[in-house]
Structure formats: C-alpha cells, structure tokens
Scaffold this motif. Structure first.
Motif, PDB file in Angstrom:
ATOM      1  N   LYS A 321      88.970 -27.949 -16.126  1.00 16.66           N
ATOM      2  CA  LYS A 321      87.536 -28.016 -15.823  1.00 16.66           C
ATOM      3  C   LYS A 321      86.847 -29.169 -16.537  1.00 16.66           C
ATOM      4  N   GLU A 322      87.308 -29.458 -17.731  1.00 19.59           N
ATOM      5  CA  GLU A 322      86.695 -30.524 -18.508  1.00 19.59           C
ATOM      6  C   GLU A 322      86.857 -31.866 -17.784  1.00 19.59           C
ATOM      7  N   GLU A 323      88.021 -32.063 -17.164  1.00 23.28           N
ATOM      8  CA  GLU A 323      88.264 -33.300 -16.421  1.00 23.28           C
ATOM      9  C   GLU A 323      87.271 -33.449 -15.271  1.00 23.28           C
ATOM     10  N   ILE A 324      86.945 -32.335 -14.640  1.00 21.24           N
ATOM     11  CA  ILE A 324      86.005 -32.377 -13.519  1.00 21.24           C
ATOM     12  C   ILE A 324      84.659 -32.909 -13.997  1.00 21.24           C
ATOM     13  N   LYS A 325      84.232 -32.435 -15.157  1.00 29.57           N
ATOM     14  CA  LYS A 325      82.966 -32.923 -15.715  1.00 29.57           C
ATOM     15  C   LYS A 325      83.032 -34.418 -15.965  1.00 29.57           C
ATOM     16  N   ILE A 326      84.171 -34.846 -16.496  1.00 31.83           N
ATOM     17  CA  ILE A 326      84.333 -36.264 -16.830  1.00 31.83           C
ATOM     18  C   ILE A 326      84.318 -37.109 -15.552  1.00 31.83           C
ATOM     19  N   ILE A 327      84.999 -36.643 -14.525  1.00 27.54           N
ATOM     20  CA  ILE A 327      85.050 -37.400 -13.264  1.00 27.54           C
ATOM     21  C   ILE A 327      83.653 -37.451 -12.640  1.00 27.54           C
ATOM     22  N   LYS A 328      82.976 -36.313 -12.647  1.00 23.01           N
ATOM     23  CA  LYS A 328      81.622 -36.283 -12.077  1.00 23.01           C
ATOM     24  C   LYS A 328      80.698 -37.241 -12.818  1.00 23.01           C
ATOM     25  N   ALA A 329      80.795 -37.214 -14.128  1.00 21.09           N
ATOM     26  CA  ALA A 329      79.923 -38.083 -14.926  1.00 21.09           C
ATOM     27  C   ALA A 329      80.184 -39.535 -14.565  1.00 21.09           C
ATOM     28  N   TYR A 330      81.454 -39.873 -14.396  1.00 23.83           N
ATOM     29  CA  TYR A 330      81.812 -41.242 -14.062  1.00 23.83           C
ATOM     30  C   TYR A 330      81.244 -41.623 -12.698  1.00 23.83           C
ATOM     31  N   ASN A 331      81.278 -40.712 -11.785  1.00 28.79           N
ATOM     32  CA  ASN A 331      80.859 -41.024 -10.421  1.00 28.79           C
ATOM     33  C   ASN A 331      79.351 -41.030 -10.225  1.00 28.79           C
ATOM     34  N   LYS A 332      78.631 -40.751 -11.273  1.00 26.10           N
ATOM     35  CA  LYS A 332      77.169 -40.841 -11.236  1.00 26.10           C
ATOM     36  C   LYS A 332      76.518 -39.854 -10.295  1.00 26.10           C
ATOM     37  N   THR A 333      77.278 -39.313  -9.403  1.00 30.26           N
ATOM     38  CA  THR A 333      76.661 -38.356  -8.492  1.00 30.26           C
ATOM     39  C   THR A 333      76.472 -37.044  -9.226  1.00 30.26           C
ATOM     40  N   ALA A 334      77.077 -37.008 -10.422  1.00 31.12           N
ATOM     41  CA  ALA A 334      76.937 -35.794 -11.211  1.00 31.12           C
ATOM     42  C   ALA A 334      75.465 -35.574 -11.516  1.00 31.12           C
ATOM     43  N   VAL A 335      75.091 -34.339 -11.563  1.00 31.56           N
ATOM     44  CA  VAL A 335      73.730 -34.015 -11.944  1.00 31.56           C
ATOM     45  C   VAL A 335      73.652 -34.133 -13.461  1.00 31.56           C
ATOM     46  N   GLN A 490      80.134 -41.171 -24.046  1.00 33.39           N
ATOM     47  CA  GLN A 490      80.368 -40.735 -22.673  1.00 33.39           C
ATOM     48  C   GLN A 490      79.452 -41.513 -21.722  1.00 33.39           C
ATOM     49  N   PRO A 491      79.995 -41.952 -20.583  1.00 36.39           N
ATOM     50  CA  PRO A 491      79.158 -42.687 -19.626  1.00 36.39           C
ATOM     51  C   PRO A 491      77.872 -41.928 -19.286  1.00 36.39           C
ATOM     52  N   LYS A 492      77.935 -40.606 -19.334  1.00 40.47           N
ATOM     53  CA  LYS A 492      76.744 -39.805 -19.054  1.00 40.47           C
ATOM     54  C   LYS A 492      75.538 -40.296 -19.847  1.00 40.47           C
ATOM     55  N   TYR A 493      75.755 -40.626 -21.108  1.00 44.20           N
ATOM     56  CA  TYR A 493      74.611 -40.975 -21.958  1.00 44.20           C
ATOM     57  C   TYR A 493      74.050 -42.349 -21.635  1.00 44.20           C
ATOM     58  N   LEU A 494      74.925 -43.228 -21.177  1.00 41.40           N
ATOM     59  CA  LEU A 494      74.434 -44.543 -20.766  1.00 41.40           C
ATOM     60  C   LEU A 494      73.598 -44.392 -19.494  1.00 41.40           C
ATOM     61  N   GLU A 495      74.038 -43.454 -18.630  1.00 46.19           N
ATOM     62  CA  GLU A 495      73.259 -43.163 -17.414  1.00 46.19           C
ATOM     63  C   GLU A 495      71.920 -42.529 -17.765  1.00 46.19           C
ATOM     64  N   SER A 496      71.938 -41.600 -18.711  1.00 52.31           N
ATOM     65  CA  SER A 496      70.706 -40.956 -19.162  1.00 52.31           C
ATOM     66  C   SER A 496      69.703 -42.001 -19.633  1.00 52.31           C
ATOM     67  N   ALA A 497      70.211 -42.924 -20.443  1.00 55.86           N
ATOM     68  CA  ALA A 497      69.329 -43.946 -20.993  1.00 55.86           C
ATOM     69  C   ALA A 497      68.695 -44.743 -19.860  1.00 55.86           C
ATOM     70  N   LYS A 498      69.501 -45.059 -18.840  1.00 54.90           N
ATOM     71  CA  LYS A 498      68.969 -45.798 -17.695  1.00 54.90           C
ATOM     72  C   LYS A 498      67.887 -44.996 -16.993  1.00 54.90           C
ATOM     73  N   LEU A 499      68.158 -43.699 -16.791  1.00 52.92           N
ATOM     74  CA  LEU A 499      67.167 -42.848 -16.118  1.00 52.92           C
ATOM     75  C   LEU A 499      65.860 -42.825 -16.899  1.00 52.92           C
ATOM     76  N   MET A 500      65.975 -42.876 -18.225  1.00 54.50           N
ATOM     77  CA  MET A 500      64.780 -42.813 -19.066  1.00 54.50           C
ATOM     78  C   MET A 500      64.162 -44.188 -19.296  1.00 54.50           C
ATOM     79  N   GLY A 501      64.775 -45.205 -18.719  1.00 54.57           N
ATOM     80  CA  GLY A 501      64.266 -46.564 -18.878  1.00 54.57           C
ATOM     81  C   GLY A 501      64.423 -47.086 -20.295  1.00 54.57           C
ATOM     82  N   MET A 502      65.475 -46.649 -20.955  1.00 58.33           N
ATOM     83  CA  MET A 502      65.713 -47.063 -22.340  1.00 58.33           C
ATOM     84  C   MET A 502      67.112 -47.604 -22.497  1.00 58.33           C
TER      85      MET A 502
END
Ligand code: ZN
Length: 666
Positions: A321-335, A490-502
């Motif tokens: 299951k952890e891999e699924i989270k990682i793949i989703k995060a990478y694909n950006k389509t992850a929520v 984690q790429p997730k956090y770089l995406e978060s920063a982008k969403l927040m404009g930071m």
C-alpha cells in the motif's frame, strides 16, 4: 524540409511536449489473464474486460502510459482482426487517459512459439511463456524478414497518425539472450521500415546494457526519444540518467523496478522526478506472466515475500500500500492533503493547509486542528508562544520510551504510542511522569511529516502538564530539511509548496512555528546517565573535549546553514561521519571498545542510545549493551521502541509487547 516533413516535425514536437511537460509514470502491461503476447492478442484469448478493469487500476494511481508488446504471429494469422483488437485496446486505454508505447520485436525469453492455444504457465516460473519475436526462427527462415517488413509497415501505416500511441519501441533488448550480433540485420531493417512509413509518433529502441557499445551508439542515433532499462540500484539509475540526458532528446525509462535489487518505487521515483523523466516499471498486475516471482525459479516455489516486479494482485489489491501512495504522489494526480503550516508575517500568524489539493488560509489563531481523512484521528494544537531550548542533562525519570527515525510515518508512530499507553485515542498523555525521547529524523520518506511534528509539538505541552517530558534531538534528515538539502524530500511536499505558491524551503524557515520549534531543539541530551543522540560521537569529536552543553550551543546556529557556511573549527560536528551521520558503532570503520569508553567517560554516561542506522528489525544492543540502536524500518511496517523502567531495558513492539533486553546492575 518539404511540407510533409515540416508537418511531421511539428506533430512530433507536439507529441514530445505532451510527454515531456511532466514527470509521468506507467507500467509494462499485459493483462493478468495472458501469459504472453499471443494470449494477449489472439482472438480466442483477447480479453477486453480484464484490460479495462486493470487499466482502471492504473488510472486510479495516476498512470498515464503503458508499454505493450505485440507479436508478428498474432498479426500473421489474421492481420485485420489483429488491427481491430489493437484499435479496441487503444480505445479502452484512451478512456482511462492512458497512452501506449507498442513494442514490435523482442530478443527475450522463449525462442519457439506457434499460433493457437498457448501452453499453460509453469507454476511460479517468471515469464515461463513469454515469447521472443522473431527469435532464432529468422536465422533458419530468412524469408521471414519479408513478412516482418510487411507486418511493421502495415501496423505503422494504420496507426501512424493515432495520437493514442505515444511512441513506437521497435526492438526490445536487441542482442539479449545470447543473440548478440545476430540481431543486427533485423535491428537495422526495422529502423529503415519504420522511417519509411513516416508515422507522426517518435520511435525508439531502448538501451539495456551499457556494455553493448556498438548497439547503444546505433540505438541512440536512431531513436527520436531515448529510452532505457535499469533494474539496478539508484546509483546505476543516476549514472544512466546522467549519461543519457542533455543530448537534446527526451529520455524515458521504459523498464525498471526489481525490488530485491534495490530498484524500488520509493527510491527511484524521486530520482526520475529530479530528472523530469517518465518512468515505466515492469508489471502492473501479477498474473499469468508470473513476473512477481524471481527469475531462476524452477517451478513450484511459493510466492516470494518480496515481489520481484508488478504492483497489483489479480483482485486489485496492491502488493504494498505504501508504494501506491508513492506512485500516486509522483503522478501528481494524487489528492494532496498537507499541513497545517504556520507562518508569521508582520506580527500575525497565517495557517495554511491543503485539503483535496485546495489551499485554505486562516490567520491570527492560537489553536487549530490537525485533520485527517480517517475519522477519529484529528487532534488540536495550541501554539506555545515562547519557545525555550530545554536543558541538556536530566535526572532519570520513572520511565523512558525511546524511538527514532519516524520520518513522517505518522500512523506507525501513533500506533506505537497507543500500544504502549503513552497516549490514548484522544491523544491525552497517559505516560504520567515518563519521558518520551525521539532520537532524530522527523523528516523525509514518509508522507505525513507536519502531522507527525505537530503531534510531538502538542504532546510536549501535554506531557509537561502531567509531569512528563518530550525530548526531541535532531538527526541528519532534520538538519538537511532546515539547511536546504532536499534530496530525500517526498515529491508531495514540493507539489504542496507549488500549490501554496511558495518554495519548499519556506515551510520550515525561521518565520514559521515548526521552523522556530525545530531550531530550539538540542543535538544530544543526557537523561539519567544515558546519552541520546541521532548518529553517534566519533573519535574526532572526542578530541575536541567539548562538553554536552558546548556541543549543543556550537551546533545550533548552523542547523539551517549550508555546509560551506560552517566555520572550519565546527566542521567536525556536521561532517559526513560525525554527530548526525555517524555510523561507527555498527559499520566499518568501527570504533574500538576503548574509543567508546573514552566517550562514555568524557560525558560521564553509562550507555549511548542512537537512531540513524538500521542494524536489525528490532531495537538491539551492542558493545555489551553500552550502545543501544533504536532505528528500525518504519517504512516497512516495523515499529519498535526502547522502554526503560527502573533498572530494566525492554524492546517494545507495535502491539505493546515487552521483551527484556538488559538490566542495570544495582
Ligand atoms: Zn539518520
């Protein structure tokens, strides 16, 4: 350039742009109901229902591309029906927003094949029925070359303007399975045939063996997009990417992911992200091709504990299951759900959080909630106001509960605390006057970093109110995040920063609450004569004769500084083999008993407790119990802590079960 070729180049540019514009991922795909290319494509066994279901799972995890092998025999029996089935497959894939790379020839696995019903897979044997195309038949039947020419040209003419196809992969691993130079004529021909068709899609021939220099040179020269395979570890992957990128051609990895060799989603996807390279792993669903089993099986072996390739079981449940989270995060389509983050500006606070990719902000709040999708998990945080650095030396409390390297694995941490009654379900402190000690590494790898840090932050106050205490000493990952080294973020956090404009570096900067709190923490502390820190004390640090207090005071101003900014006299504290990073208790060059004793004598300590180095699946003792290692692999679901009650030291697991490790002499 004539008009046709201008149009061709424009179209190709467009295709390249759509592929290049983001780091995407996908898989090599064969439905679980097929053991080889003929079972996938022959009329009797073509299985649109399973294809639809399984591509749906790929879509759910954000995958946007599949690499699919064809076989000339499926075409030869029934060219019209074959192309209809390709069309039907492409329609299904399109409904799932998936583009396809078709592969024509292949030098791998079974050399003999025939049309019609395929033999049953040999139980537990990896790719037991996968077919070469054309294999050694071409050596025995030179006329086959003409058939193959008609085949390639026919398929590429019919689908050469079809934007559901992103790339043609002309020949998989030429020269493999001892074909060597015999593969040259077909390789050269298929390039010629493909070019003569003038399809709009780019073509490629994937690089797979760095030793095959002549092949590699030819393949790169004749590929519009450079593709490559890498089943080895991350350093080999980086080396491949360094070698192949920067040639003015887009690069895609079309085969990787072999868990036992260290080619994993967790380790490879962040690298692909950094290079903006699309990543296509081997295997979506473990089925009749049995590529979740290792190569070399003879038949009848049990399912391996660690799967070789593949992501899902036939019922759609993931291997991990952890891999699924990682793949989703990478694909950006992850929520993305992230935060909260508290920023200070002009004397006011601003609390940002992301729920379902939406950023919300509130300001001027003293309390707020950390929220979760799962019910019953939310908790309240009260901002502390003034943040003071705690003492470095403490008397022995009634009880001590010690762990390290949680790295954002909020659930593992919460379960461990619940099982050992450190907290209850409502996050009340139920450990009385006990002390909780975290030996560093709050950051990276896991996907709930701020949630985890806020829990520590809030428990700190709750513990104090009950006469207990929460100690946090920083580790290398903490210092990396504060000082701008984001290699493991984690790429997730770089995406978060982008969403927040930071920028990600803003999240834990000096003008944030968590940034302030982390900067107030120590590097090492002594509690009841036990020394707690992340990595260890190297002999070089001992030479300095610094006191506990001095080390903390000297290191703190440089937590958030780049290495180059650290004065020479203090470099020893931040070096690769020092405080935060030290592994000399467990890994060569190991220190001697005498050197360890020197440390203990200098700090008047009886034992040292460290995280950072995974030496066993559980908490373990070393140097006659003078060193205790508490780092275990939380990411693989192994939760463990050290519990000290009076004279007794226990290891405690995620069910709260205690096992005596050692006992102090009275
Ligand atoms: Zn570490």
């Amino acid at each position: 350039m004539n008009r046709r070729s201008i149009k061709y180049h424009l179209l190709m540019l467009l295709l390249l742009i759509t592929v290049k514009s983001m780091a995407q991922s996908g898989a090599n795909f064969i439905p679980s109901s097929a053991s080889n290319q003929l079972e996938m494509w022959q009329k009797e066994t073509f299985d649109p229902k399973t294809i639809d279901k399984e591509l749906g799972w790929a879509q759910e995890i954000g995958m946007t591309m599949m690499r699919v092998y064809l076989h000339h025999v499926a075409w030869q029996q029934d060219p019209k029906g074959f192309k209809e089935r390709l069309n039907e497959y492409l329609g299904i894939a399109e409904r799932h927003h998936i583009k396809t790379i078709f592969v024509f020839f292949d030098d791998c696995w079974k050399d003999s094949y025939q049309a019609g019903k395929q033999p049953e897979p040999i139980l537990s044997v990896h790719n037991s029925q996968w077919l070469k195309d054309p294999g050694s038949r071409i050596d025995r039947e030179p006329k086959l070359m003409d058939t193959l020419e008609v085949y390639v040209k026919d398929v590429m003419r019919v689908f050469g303007r079809d934007n559901r196809i992103m790339l043609w992969d002309l020949y998989n691993e030429p020269g493999h399975f001892k074909h060597g130079d015999k593969s040259w004529p077909l390789l050269k021909n298929v390039v010629k045939w493909a070019r003569s068709v003038n399809a709009v899609q780019p073509v490629t021939i994937g690089l797979w063996n760095p030793e095959f220099k002549a092949f590699n040179k030819f393949q790169i020269e004749n590929s519009d997009v450079i593709t490559f395979h890498n089943y080895r570890d991350t350093s080999a992957l980086k080396q491949a990417l360094d070698t192949l990128t920067g040639r003015g051609k887009q690069v895609i990895c079309t085969e990787y992911m072999k868990r036992p060799e260290g080619s994993t989603f967790k380790d490879c996807l962040p690298i692909f992200k950094r290079y903006q390279t699309a990543a296509i792993n081997w295997g979506l669903v473990a089925g009749r091709s049995q590529t979740n089993y290792p190569q070399g099986n003879k038949g009848g072996e049990p399912e391996p504990e660690l799967w070789y390739h593949d992501i899902f079981r036939k019922d759609g449940s993931p291997f991990n299951k952890e891999e699924i989270k990682i793949i989703k995060a990478y694909n950006k389509t992850a929520v993305i759900d992230d935060g909260p983050y508290v920023f200070y500006k002009n004397g006011k606070n601003f609390i940002y959080r992301i729920v379902n990719n939406k950023v919300t902000t509130i300001s001027d709040q003293k309390n707020f909630k950390v929220t979760f999708k799962e019910p019953g998990k939310d908790f309240e945080v009260k901002l502390q106001g003034e943040l003071k650095t705690g003492p470095v030396d403490y008397p022995m409390p009634e009880k001590l509960f010690v762990l390290s390297d949680i790295e954002g694995e909020f659930n593992a941490f919460r379960s461990l605390l619940l099982a050992s009654h450190i907290i209850d379900e409502q996050y009340n402190w139920t450990f009385g006057k006990g002390h909780l000690v975290i030996c560093g590494d709050l950051f990276d790898r896991g996907l709930q970093v701020p949630e985890y840090i806020w829990l520590l932050y809030s428990l700190e106050q709750k513990a104090k109110a009950k006469g207990g205490y929460v100690h946090v000493v920083l580790g290398n990952h903490d210092v990396m995040n504060l000082s701008g080294d984001f290699r493991y973020v984690q790429p997730k956090y770089l995406e978060s920063a982008k969403l927040m404009g930071m920028d990600y570096k803003d999240f834990y900067a000096k003008d944030t609450e968590l940034g302030r709190w982390l900067r107030s923490k120590n590097t090492l502390e002594k509690i009841g004569g036990l020394l707690f820190l992340h990595g260890g004390i190297s002999p070089e640090i001992n030479k300095q004769k610094w006191t506990l207090e001095q080390i903390n005071v000297l290191a703190r101003p440089y937590y958030d500084q780049k290495k180059a900014m650290v004065p020479d006299s203090l470099k020893v504290l931040f070096a690769k083999d020092a405080l935060f990073w030290y592994r000399g208790y467990f890994v060569e060059p190991k220190i001697t008993h005498a050197q360890l004793q020197e440390t203990l004598d200098h700090f008047k300590a009886k034992r040292i407790v460290v995280g950072h180095t995974i030496v066993a699946d559980t908490v373990s003792t070393h140097f006659d119990g003078k060193v205790i290692a508490v780092d275990v692999n939380e990411h693989e679901g192994k939760s463990n802590a050290l519990l000290i009650e009076g004279q007794k030291y226990y290891r405690v697991n995620e069910r709260g079960e205690k096992q005596l490790l050692l006992e102090d002499k009275k």
